[in-house]
Enzyme design. Sequence first.
Site, mmCIF file in Angstrom:
data_model
loop_
_atom_site.group_PDB
_atom_site.id
_atom_site.type_symbol
_atom_site.label_atom_id
_atom_site.label_comp_id
_atom_site.label_asym_id
_atom_site.label_seq_id
_atom_site.Cartn_x
_atom_site.Cartn_y
_atom_site.Cartn_z
ATOM 1 N N GLU A 146 3.421 7.062 -4.141
ATOM 2 C CA GLU A 146 2.660 8.047 -4.919
ATOM 3 C C GLU A 146 1.178 8.017 -4.527
ATOM 4 O O GLU A 146 0.527 9.062 -4.452
ATOM 5 C CB GLU A 146 2.852 7.789 -6.417
ATOM 6 C CG GLU A 146 4.250 8.177 -6.890
ATOM 7 C CD GLU A 146 4.489 7.882 -8.367
ATOM 8 O OE1 GLU A 146 4.787 8.833 -9.119
ATOM 9 O OE2 GLU A 146 4.383 6.712 -8.763
ATOM 10 N N GLU B 115 12.093 4.053 -8.391
ATOM 11 C CA GLU B 115 11.957 3.849 -9.836
ATOM 12 C C GLU B 115 13.263 4.035 -10.597
ATOM 13 O O GLU B 115 13.508 3.377 -11.607
ATOM 14 C CB GLU B 115 10.897 4.811 -10.408
ATOM 15 C CG GLU B 115 9.467 4.439 -10.082
ATOM 16 C CD GLU B 115 8.990 5.036 -8.775
ATOM 17 O OE1 GLU B 115 7.780 5.031 -8.534
ATOM 18 O OE2 GLU B 115 9.830 5.509 -7.975
ATOM 19 N N ALA C 211 4.370 -0.290 -8.529
ATOM 20 C CA ALA C 211 3.578 -0.660 -9.700
ATOM 21 C C ALA C 211 3.836 -2.125 -10.035
ATOM 22 O O ALA C 211 4.777 -2.742 -9.543
ATOM 23 C CB ALA C 211 3.955 0.234 -10.881
ATOM 24 N N GLY D 266 4.996 3.520 -6.862
ATOM 25 C CA GLY D 266 3.581 3.856 -6.986
ATOM 26 C C GLY D 266 2.858 3.815 -5.660
ATOM 27 O O GLY D 266 1.875 4.534 -5.453
#
Length: 685
Positions: free
Chosen positions: A104, A124, A62, A101
């Site tokens: 993900e 994370e 992210a 992310g």
Amino acid sequence: MSVITTRREGEVLVVTSNNPPVNALGQAVRAGLADAMAEAAGDDAIQAVVICCEGRTFFAGADITEFGKPPVGPSLPEVIDAIEASAKPVVAAIHGTALGGGLEVALGCHYRIAVASARLGLPEVKLGILPGAGGTQRLPRVVGVAEALPMIVTGNPIPAAQAGKIGLVDKLVAEDGLAESGVAFARSVIGKADHPVSSKRTDKIGEIPSDSDFFDEFRKTQMRRLKGFEAPEACIEAVKAAIDLPYEEGVKKERELFGKLVTGTQSKALRHVFFAERAAAKIDGIPADTPVLPVKKVGILGAGTMGGGIAMNFLTAGYAVTILEREQEALDRGVSIIRKNYERSAAKGRFTADQVERAMGLLTPTLDMNDLADCDLVIEAVFENMDVKKDVFRKLDGIVKPGAILASNTSYLNVDEMAAETKRPGSVLGLHFFSPANVMRLLEIVRAAKTEPAVLKTAMDLAKKIGKVAVVSGVCFGFIGNRMLSPRQRAAQAMLLQGAKPWDVDKALTDFGMPMGPFQMSDLAGLDLGWDKANSKSETIRDVLCERDRRGQKTGKGFYDYDENRRPSPSKEVEAIIDEFAAKSGLEQRVFSQDEIRERLLFPMINEGAKILEEGMAQRASDIDTVWINGYGWPAYTGGPMFWADTIGLDKVVAGLKAHAAASGAEPDICKLLEDKAAKGETFN
């Protein structure tokens, strides 16, 4: 140019991200992916989708610069849900790293292919949060709880080959032509009635019950790393939700846990640490076009613990190293220890036998200083004595080729004085490695008064190449880290004369999250460092301990008594010695709370850090935090000493310094920068 582009390869839509440097999943990227999926859904001619990235990596996570700002849609969970909901197969084509992310997104795809050099992970937790876009729910459903849990809780990425074995990657492909491989794979799955395990097709995971011993056993194996951190336990809770709850409810639990963490102090602190390390690499006052000098061969004076450790850094990175000692026995011993260290690491799987031999093949041991003549960089790691070091620099200046960098691995001494012994002061700087030098990440780079910009930039570049976190310091006694350590040690000694016991003082710091307290550290280093037996007159507690052969762990007793496994226990003998000195001091004896001990130890450090900033010895407060986290074990979840001071309030630090000085009958020596910031309600960071 759009950061997300699409192109048709027959019936396959290839979606490509080009958002340098790491294809972070910022708002423009998310919107582009959502539009691409809408394009695929709205065109009957498109039968499959491939998602890939330009540049050096797949989506590497992210955009953490968006944290704490008002959200702008589409959110990452919405985009991933749209990918997963596609009626047409979606293939992630992965190179570089698929992190956070990025992984993900790949988990939302129906298939994942990767090149062998790729790495995949959910890091994370290292930012004090957990995967917040379905990662804690999808990954266990794809690879199973036993494989997913360590990836989520430790945050460590795995290589593509391992990802293939556990089912995270469906196919390993050639390094060249990744997009083409993705298209070929996508064509092979068009029209299939079913795809591999999908989060919404599996209500719950029956593999491991959430109340099984598996989770407690996992905690035990990770306890040392998890202690004090909030995010790892939240990660475990999220994975348990994947076991106990249907996917939709599990995702709600994940978001709830994510929300608590991302707004908490620990996550803010760990994000500060992340950016602080990157900021430390930026050097004030150096033009952008400053060249980096070529360094191919490194010379090291001293084959002892420090010299050998420094040598290993360069050998591992592929540099030729010449190591110098005065006597053959010391040289042989040093080379032998280097080899043993490598072989020990190889036994743990960190190196192959070939890598060990390659590193040792780059090492040239010598007793002749003239063999250093053609080195590009020479680092002295000799005895910490200014006269000895000056002599070394005079000799090196006459032997080593012009243009070569001369560096001192001093912990405290004035690098300007050493530079003045040479005809090339612009080529001299300090490189303060931390022991064990082949393990510790921190490198303090000491910028002397006349150090040339290219020399400093080259040192920073080398630090990165040998895997160090480098911080620039000015020339002052102890530089950044050891200078701040000194007032802490003085405060600890002072409390002993007022009724505190060494083990109580140490416990206050270890409970705070430090790996050891001041007296444990003294025992580890050796109480006789700098102690002179011939001139010892029982004037200090340390003198008496050394005179009684209580010199630390190496003699089995120091401030503590040690058993055969070096486990410490409080010492009655030491307590009696301290009581004698306390009685002679005439100071009032009292009991200290753990909170007061912490303040007495840590507030003077903050004050010294403020002086370092005020004097320009550190470029920024976050550099000080980087030094203490990477060199001294300051708990990262507090953000470092200066960030921690910001968190608790600088006014509290100033008030504490004044109160503790008054209690000791002393005048407070408070840094003006600290006092001014506290008065204005400002922070260091």
